[in-house]
Design an enzyme around this catalytic site. Sequence first.
Site, mmCIF file in Angstrom:
data_model
loop_
_atom_site.group_PDB
_atom_site.id
_atom_site.type_symbol
_atom_site.label_atom_id
_atom_site.label_comp_id
_atom_site.label_asym_id
_atom_site.label_seq_id
_atom_site.Cartn_x
_atom_site.Cartn_y
_atom_site.Cartn_z
ATOM 1 N NE ARG A 1 -3.764 0.222 2.293
ATOM 2 C CZ ARG A 1 -4.520 0.646 3.309
ATOM 3 N NH1 ARG A 1 -4.529 -0.011 4.458
ATOM 4 N NH2 ARG A 1 -5.253 1.736 3.183
ATOM 5 C CB CYS B 1 -1.805 3.523 9.789
ATOM 6 S SG CYS B 1 -3.177 4.119 10.814
#
Length: 281
Positions: free
Chosen positions: A178, A236
């Site tokens: 990601r 995050c």
Amino acid sequence: MTAKSVIVAAAELRNELAGPRPPVLLDVRWQLGGPDQRPAYEAGHLPGAVYVDLDRELAGPPGAGGRHPLPDPEAFGEAMRRAGVRADGPVVVYDGGLGWAAARAWWLLRWTGHPNVRVLDGGLAAWTAAGGAVTADRVTSVEGDFKPTPGAVGLLDADAAALRARAGVLLDARAGERYRGEVEPIDPVGGHIPGALSAPTTENVGPDGRFLPADVLRTRFEALGASEGTAVGVYCGSGVSGAHEVLALEVSGIESDLYAGSWSEWSGDPARPVATGPDPQ
């Protein structure tokens, strides 16, 4: 702050629960995109533990601030008092074992000024593996008196996170793919904040979900440029697993600030730059 003051082993918690001043227990089981975990709590939890819903009590409504923006402090305080949290009493939070949700509760209580909150290392799985009992008994908590005072630990907004990536160290706690922008299953676009370093939070724990030794964690973070005296930030996807990385840094003896809006907020604004690939850029 030492490792002992932010995490607690299952055996140590068993002793404390049998002692004269047992901590309030919060069960924060949660799955990203998964089913409500209250039925799992009702089927079996640590004796005396009160269930806390991450999406409803540890986050505000999703929107421009991200998928899990910080809750209104007063609403959060009401939820904690319902759960029995007292200003002068110890609190231990746990989840199903991944540690992300428990860390979110830990960070929020820390941010709002609670002086004595820890995470059960390894969560429910570690508890049962150590022979700890679980129960399906209904828990009636005594109203607590905790009143939140936000700002006790560091919080970054988007602009501060961008600056931290250039004038300090900004760690991206998501999975490496990601960060690199190879996949993005949730948010509008893949990639990372320019200048951020990839530091998946999954690498902070062993196969049993318990934190690696403090010296091992410290070596890992120092290799990324994060050390005492360095301004360190963490983000995050939506401020949940990032809290777990903040906790891991605390275990290693390194303080850090959380960008709570994280990638879900950052990537929601097309005017903000996005970097892809393995390099910070």
